[in-house]
Design an enzyme around this catalytic site. Structure first.
Site, short mmCIF file in Angstrom:
data_model
loop_
_atom_site.label_atom_id
_atom_site.label_comp_id
_atom_site.label_asym_id
_atom_site.label_seq_id
_atom_site.Cartn_x
_atom_site.Cartn_y
_atom_site.Cartn_z
N GLU A 167 0.79 -1.23 0.00
CA GLU A 167 0.00 0.00 0.00
C GLU A 167 0.82 1.28 0.00
O GLU A 167 0.35 2.33 -0.46
CB GLU A 167 -0.93 0.00 1.23
CG GLU A 167 -1.98 -1.08 1.23
CD GLU A 167 -2.94 -0.91 0.06
OE1 GLU A 167 -3.43 0.22 -0.16
OE2 GLU A 167 -3.17 -1.91 -0.66
N SER A 217 -40.02 -34.37 44.85
CA SER A 217 -40.05 -34.32 46.31
C SER A 217 -39.33 -33.12 46.92
O SER A 217 -39.34 -32.97 48.14
CB SER A 217 -39.42 -35.60 46.88
OG SER A 217 -40.19 -36.73 46.53
#
Length: 792
Positions: A81, A346
């Site tokens: 770049e 239970s």
């Protein structure tokens, strides 16, 4: 150089003419404003435990320092770049001149935009590249801002910021997101070929894999220099693979369900912070997750694949561990079983007995009769049973609760009433969707649905002397975040939900291994070396198994089962959830002692004995004013209880015995029963029982239509679907009594090698109860009601 000076002078004159004021943020400010698309959930000590994506628009990772980015990538980016990046001061005038000549002669060449100028476009929205390119004004502003950036930022800061802000492919922004998504690694680990592919994506983020590979091949050749071989075919294959990979999941960690719940507590419209600190303990969370997954693997042969764990701090109510599923072991891993409603079995019994003790209807030494009970309801006959299909006769409340006997619990809710128990559950944070009359007496055995979080917090109230409080808060980055409501509470704050004396007695019973021995034995997995109180529970047809208990400091709740509702095979209270509960308790108290709670004022501790040696003499706790020294059964009461009732209030008129005809005492007229598809047909028999009156008991005959189905005062009938008239006849064939009943059919599943117990278990030791089959009793049938989840 002949065109360089005039072009530079022209730009300066343009700036003076347009009056543009270039501006640039500081590097520190840009880095501080960076927000990843992920929120990192930390434990109470700051250790990361979960990562959750909270931005659906873009995928950004954490800010990565240049020192943590692959040198190969830095080299590739500069070559691709901005080859004179380290030479220019923001604008590469040589590249500008080349671009100008190329445009003059209509020749294609690389752009003149430097990395610094591209960064300027990323930092300022007004300078970003549009679909029609940048205007002259934008290009001039971009050049000026690049110059200012170079004047105030170092080159390494410019490169670092660019790599963290540049859009790379699709929704991916920044090198961290790209490296983790396409290459499944951190940015510092990128190789030369991966760096070349990344650099190629900067120029054409959404190009095809072939074009990306073609450009990456040129970058890789430039990186290696002349004379170095470059395999572009292999690079093409690598690009094809990498650009289709999605290796970075949206969520990752050890607490996915809790993380989503915590993020859901954020105020509406408030963006999720980058980090969020929770109340969880990472070490305990790992132990809970590993223990649950390991145990579920051990139970896979018994048709078990799901489970959940929650651990609460008794004092603060903070959530220390939250495991909502077994993860990859489950086919419903996204379901949070901590907040999913299930039948508790239970585990509601301690809350029921505590209420009865608080209301002075019972004491811990009161005697209840564990015997067959047929309860006529508006929608059918309700027949509670015990896990081992046997009855224990007269037992104390302490033994009935600790050994999880079902019939005494049903007798207790008859005293308390389902409506009153429903209100008590509401005070303990268990808000049921229907009223007490909807569930009826079966509420004592857990026919309603509750969540693991609700149940665990209710047990925490027992540990805190009956005082109920909301689940504690989790701390956020800057303020406390209360957990969002999920039906687990009645609002913020605390209140006294239960008499502290009754809560103490219930805790004392749940911690009593001797009282538990009737069903679990003395040396069960529920016994710990430190003080703890625990209760197990199993719902109808073995669909849910629970273990909830507490020590002096912690309350732990564990559920195992199947999220889809399928039954487990041969899983009892001590083989299902209890092993995980025991491992967590040991981990919690490895270095932390647990002492019994101090008795609150208003309790009496005195010695009691039981008539007919029903139970051994012992020291017992009583609410002051309810104590007594002897508990015995009156002979007349015992005889009346063992005989079938035949007159008003169960009294048999002795002077008219010779005039009383034989009558059917079981089943009740109008009973509706159902065949259970999970139980082998041969094990589903209905108990027929009669009072012979003046007739010869052995001459009695049971008939349905023309078929004789039994003889004598008791018989067992293998039912078949349909409406039937059951007749009781004497030796001459005369009808003495009859009942109309209905049996509803079901598709019967084939018998397994080890049949599931067809009754709601008493959660006993599997060494005593595993692989038992029914003895043909009436409990193999269940009444058909609107509550098809009645526990038996």
């Amino acid at each position: 150089m002949s065109l360089l000076r005039p072009l530079r002078s022209f730009c300066v004159l343009c700036v003076l003419y347009l009056g543009v004021s270039a501006w640039a943020q500081s590097f520190e400010a840009v880095r501080a404003e960076h927000r990843p698309s992920e929120t990192l959930i930390q434990d109470r000590h700051g250790e990361p435990i979960e990562r959750v994506r909270t931005d659906a628009q873009q995928r950004r990772g954490a800010w990565v320092a240049l020192a943590d980015i692959s040198p190969a990538l830095q080299h590739a980016l500069v070559l691709s770049e901005d080859q004179r990046f380290y030479e220019h001061s923001g604008v590469d005038w040589r590249a500008v001149t080349s671009a100008a000549w190329a445009n003059l002669w209509n020749t294609r060449t690389r752009g003149a935009s430097t990395l610094t100028m591209q960064l300027a476009g990323l930092l300022d929205e007004d300078l970003r590249l549009g679909q029609g390119g940048r205007s002259v004004r934008q290009k001039i502003d971009q050049a000026l801002m690049a110059t200012r950036l170079e004047a105030h930022w170092r080159k390494d800061q410019i490169l670092e910021a660019y790599l963290n802000l540049v859009p790379l492919r699709g929704e991916l922004v920044g090198i961290d997101a790209l490296a983790r998504t396409l290459f499944a690694k951190a940015p510092h680990g990128l190789t030369e070929s991966e760096a070349a592919l990344t650099a190629a994506l900067v120029r054409a983020p959404n190009a095809s894999p072939a074009r990306v590979a073609q450009r990456a091949c040129g970058v890789l050749k430039a990186m290696r220099g002349p004379g170095q071989a470059t395999d572009c075919v292999a690079l093409d294959m690598q690009a094809e693979l990498a650009l289709t990979r999605r290796a970075w999941p949206a969520q990752d960690g050890i607490a996915p369900h809790y993380a989503r719940r915590l993020l859901g507590a954020l105020p509406a419209g408030q963006p999720a912070p980058a980090t969020l600190r929770s109340s969880l303990d990472a070490r305990l969370q790992r132990i809970a997750l590993q223990s649950l997954q390991q145990h579920i693997k051990e139970l896979r042969g018994r048709h078990v694949e799901d489970g959940a764990v929650v651990v609460l701090d008794n004092a603060s109510g903070e959530v220390l561990a939250w495991v909502g599923s077994t993860g990859a072991l489950s086919r419903a891993g996204e379901v949070d079983a901590v907040t999913a409603p299930r039948q508790p079995g239970s585990t509601l019994k301690p809350l029921l007995y505590a209420q009865a003790i608080a209301e002075r209807r019972l004491t811990a030494a009161s005697l209840l009769h564990d015997s067959p009970a047929h309860l006529q309801t508006a929608s059918g006959l309700y027949i509670p049973q015990n896990y081992d299909l046997s009855f224990k006769g007269w037992v104390s409340v302490r033994s009935a609760l600790a050994s999880s006997l079902n019939v005494p619990a049903v007798r207790t809710i008859v005293m308390v009433s389902p409506r009153a128990f429903h209100r008590q559950l509401g005070l303990l944070g268990i808000a049921l969707p229907q009223g007490g009359d909807y569930y009826g007496d079966s509420l004592a055995l857990g026919s309603a649905e509750v969540t693991l979080l609700q149940l665990t917090n209710a047990y925490r109230a027992l540990a805190n002397g009956g005082r109920w409080c909301d689940v504690g808060q989790a701390t956020g980055a800057a303020h406390a975040l209360p957990l969002p409501p999920a039906g687990e509470g009645r609002g913020e704050g605390c209140h006294q939900a239960l008499d502290p004396r009754a809560a103490f007695i219930a805790s004392d019973i749940l911690a009593d291994r001797n009282a538990r021995a009737l069903s679990f034995g003395l040396d069960s997995i529920l016994a710990t070396r430190f003080w703890s109180a625990v209760k197990t529970g199993t719902s109808k047809d073995m669909r849910d198994n629970w273990a909830v208990g507490y020590s002096q400091r912690y309350t732990v709740g564990v559920w195992v089962g199947n999220a889809a509702g399928g039954p487990m095979w041969d899983v009892s209270g001590t083989s299902g959830a209890a092993p995980v509960w025991a491992r967590l308790m040991r981990a919690l108290h490895q270095h932390t002692p647990s002492r019994p709670p101090a008795p609150p004022p208003g309790l009496v501790h005195t010695r009691v004995r039981f008539g007919d040696r029903l139970e051994a003499a012992r020291q017992e706790w009583f609410i002051a004013g309810t104590e007594q020294a002897v508990f015995a059964i009156d002979p007349e009461a015992a005889r009346a209880d063992s005989e079938p009732a035949s007159g008003p209030f169960g009294l048999k008129p002795a002077d008219a015995a010779d005039r009383v005809p034989a009558r059917i005492t079981r089943p009740q007229d109008g009973a509706i029963l159902a065949l259970d598809p999970d139980i082998p047909p041969a094990n589903q028999r209905l108990l027929l029982q009669a009072d012979p009156g003046a007739a010869d008991p052995q001459a009695l005959r049971w008939r349905i239509g023309a078929r004789e189905v039994g003889r004598g005062p008791q018989a067992q009938w293998l039912p078949w679907p349909g409406r039937h008239v059951l007749q009781l006849r004497d030796a001459r064939g005369a009808v003495q009594d009859e009942r109309r009943i209905e049996v509803r059919g079901a598709s019967v599943k084939p018998r397994r090698a080890a049949a599931s117990i067809p009754v709601k278990p008493a959660d006993g030791d599997p060494r005593q109860q595993a692989n038992r089959t029914p003895d043909g009793g009436a409990s193999a049938l269940q009444p058909v009601t609107q509550r098809d989840t009645i526990a038996r």
